[in-house]
Scaffold this active site. Structure first.
Site, PDB file in Angstrom:
ATOM      1  N   ARG A 226      -4.215  97.714  45.197  1.00 57.39           N
ATOM      2  CA  ARG A 226      -3.704  98.546  43.620  1.00 57.39           C
ATOM      3  C   ARG A 226      -4.354  97.839  43.501  1.00 57.39           C
ATOM      4  O   ARG A 226      -4.123  98.506  42.025  1.00 57.39           O
ATOM      5  CB  ARG A 226      -2.704  99.318  43.443  1.00 57.39           C
ATOM      6  CG  ARG A 226      -2.490 100.517  45.004  1.00 57.39           C
ATOM      7  CD  ARG A 226      -1.343 101.767  44.272  1.00 57.39           C
ATOM      8  NE  ARG A 226      -0.591 100.781  44.785  1.00 57.39           N
ATOM      9  CZ  ARG A 226       0.620 100.302  45.612  1.00 57.39           C
ATOM     10  NH1 ARG A 226       0.050 101.141  47.271  1.00 57.39           N
ATOM     11  NH2 ARG A 226       1.574 100.029  45.823  1.00 57.39           N
ATOM     12  N   ARG A 227      -4.409  96.559  43.209  1.00 59.67           N
ATOM     13  CA  ARG A 227      -4.881  95.421  42.361  1.00 59.67           C
ATOM     14  C   ARG A 227      -6.164  94.761  41.874  1.00 59.67           C
ATOM     15  O   ARG A 227      -6.856  93.937  41.697  1.00 59.67           O
ATOM     16  CB  ARG A 227      -3.817  94.550  42.868  1.00 59.67           C
ATOM     17  CG  ARG A 227      -2.842  94.916  42.543  1.00 59.67           C
ATOM     18  CD  ARG A 227      -1.401  93.200  42.879  1.00 59.67           C
ATOM     19  NE  ARG A 227      -0.326  93.737  43.370  1.00 59.67           N
ATOM     20  CZ  ARG A 227       0.692  92.338  43.896  1.00 59.67           C
ATOM     21  NH1 ARG A 227       0.276  91.477  43.789  1.00 59.67           N
ATOM     22  NH2 ARG A 227       1.887  93.342  43.384  1.00 59.67           N
TER      23      ARG A 227
ATOM     24  N   CYS B 286     -18.286  97.342  25.600  1.00 64.04           N
ATOM     25  CA  CYS B 286     -17.195  98.946  25.160  1.00 64.04           C
ATOM     26  C   CYS B 286     -16.780  99.261  26.193  1.00 64.04           C
ATOM     27  O   CYS B 286     -15.753 100.099  26.665  1.00 64.04           O
ATOM     28  CB  CYS B 286     -18.716  99.614  24.880  1.00 64.04           C
ATOM     29  SG  CYS B 286     -19.102  99.528  23.247  1.00 64.04           S
TER      30      CYS B 286
ATOM     31  N   ASN C 281     -24.669 104.220  30.999  1.00 64.76           N
ATOM     32  CA  ASN C 281     -23.201 103.837  31.293  1.00 64.76           C
ATOM     33  C   ASN C 281     -23.099 104.540  32.711  1.00 64.76           C
ATOM     34  O   ASN C 281     -22.355 104.162  33.539  1.00 64.76           O
ATOM     35  CB  ASN C 281     -22.524 104.014  30.525  1.00 64.76           C
ATOM     36  CG  ASN C 281     -22.425 103.487  29.450  1.00 64.76           C
ATOM     37  OD1 ASN C 281     -22.055 103.560  28.200  1.00 64.76           O
ATOM     38  ND2 ASN C 281     -22.881 101.553  29.397  1.00 64.76           N
TER      39      ASN C 281
END
Length: 282
Positions: free
Chosen positions: A137-138, A157, A194
């Site tokens: 989870r890292r 951003c 994006n």
């Protein structure tokens, strides 16, 4: 119809109907004529796209998918902060005389750290962990490095990607998902750009580690429509919605560093007319 169209139209309608304005406040962005660029904004927008269902390109207008991929390659593959390594001109406003945008984006991805397994930069560590410990989870990248903000020509951003692997019952392959965190977004100019960029990045990484590209969850802290974009947005979201295109990658490329824009395959992309001469606040 494209689900990306539906999400985009719903988000824009919510911002216009329920958002708050910055008019009269002290704001950083200005228009080319020096006028303050005010916005209508919504806080904490979350959109979810499932790449197993369709690719999230708008059909209301065309998104330049190969150019979007080129910027992804510039940041995460070339790890560059120089616009001379980029084929589009979207970063020209923020580059110095040498072409550098400072210690931003690709510069941060390329910074190496020492691990027990050896020295790796951010992208190499993601690829390593997905192969070796996929249920960690890292697994993430982050370009918002406070120590270097003063040397960035523009603060990032879209700044953080968190990768998360799930196991679908009955599937031989693992599914790779991503959370994209974005501090600020010009909805008209950048939203679908994006979304498509990071959908392509997710596809590239998944293919590189032998997984299926799953969900892209896009979290935007400040989703805004500029005052000079309002009428353009109203017209855009009134357009007919078409079926999503089919977008895939060359299946023969399995090395993340081997992808080029030629490996992006776009089929049946029908869309409305392009919006020309969008004013950009800087």
């Amino acid at each position: 119809m494209s689900k990306a169209d539906e999400l985009f139209c719903a988000m824009c309608a919510d911002i216009l109907e329920n958002g708050t304005t910055t008019e009269g406040q002290k704001v950083r962005p200005h228009w080319e004529d020096g006028t303050p660029a005010y916005t209508i904004k919504q806080f904490g927008v979350v959109n979810r796209y499932d790449l197993r269902e369709e690719f999230p390109a708008l059909t209301l207008r065309r998104t330049a998918l190969k150019s979007a991929m080129d910027e992804v390659l510039w940041i995460y593959q070339k790890k560059s902060n120089n616009i001379h390594d980029l084929h589009s001109h979207i970063w020209d406003e923020w580059a110095d005389e040498t072409g550098s945008i400072g210690k931003a984006y690709g510069y941060q991805i390329g910074q190496k750290s020492h691990y027990p397994q050896g020295d790796m930069d951010q992208m190499d560590k993601v690829l390593y962990d997905l192969r070796e410990t996929p249920f960690s989870r890292r697994i993430m990248t982050n370009t918002y490095v406070f120590a270097d903000l003063s040397e960035m020509n523009l603060y990032p951003c879209a700044y953080s990607c968190t990768y998360n692997v799930t196991q679908t019952p009955g599937s031989d392959k693992l599914t790779l998902n991503m959370v994209l965190n974005q501090r600020s977004q010009d909805v008209l100019a950048a939203n679908n750009w994006n979304v498509c960029q990071y959908a392509i990045l997710l596809m590239m990484v998944a293919q590189s580690v032998g997984m299926i590209a799953g969900q892209l969850v896009h979290v935007i802290a400040d989703a805004h429509i500029y005052d000079r974009h309002i009428d353009i947005i109203r017209e855009l979201i009134s357009r007919p919605k078409l079926a999503a295109p089919r977008v895939s990658l060359n299946p023969e490329v399995t090395d993340f560093y081997g992808f080029t824009t030629d490996d992006l395959i776009v089929e049946n992309y029908e869309h409305g007319p392009q919006v020309r001469n969008i004013p950009i606040a800087v």
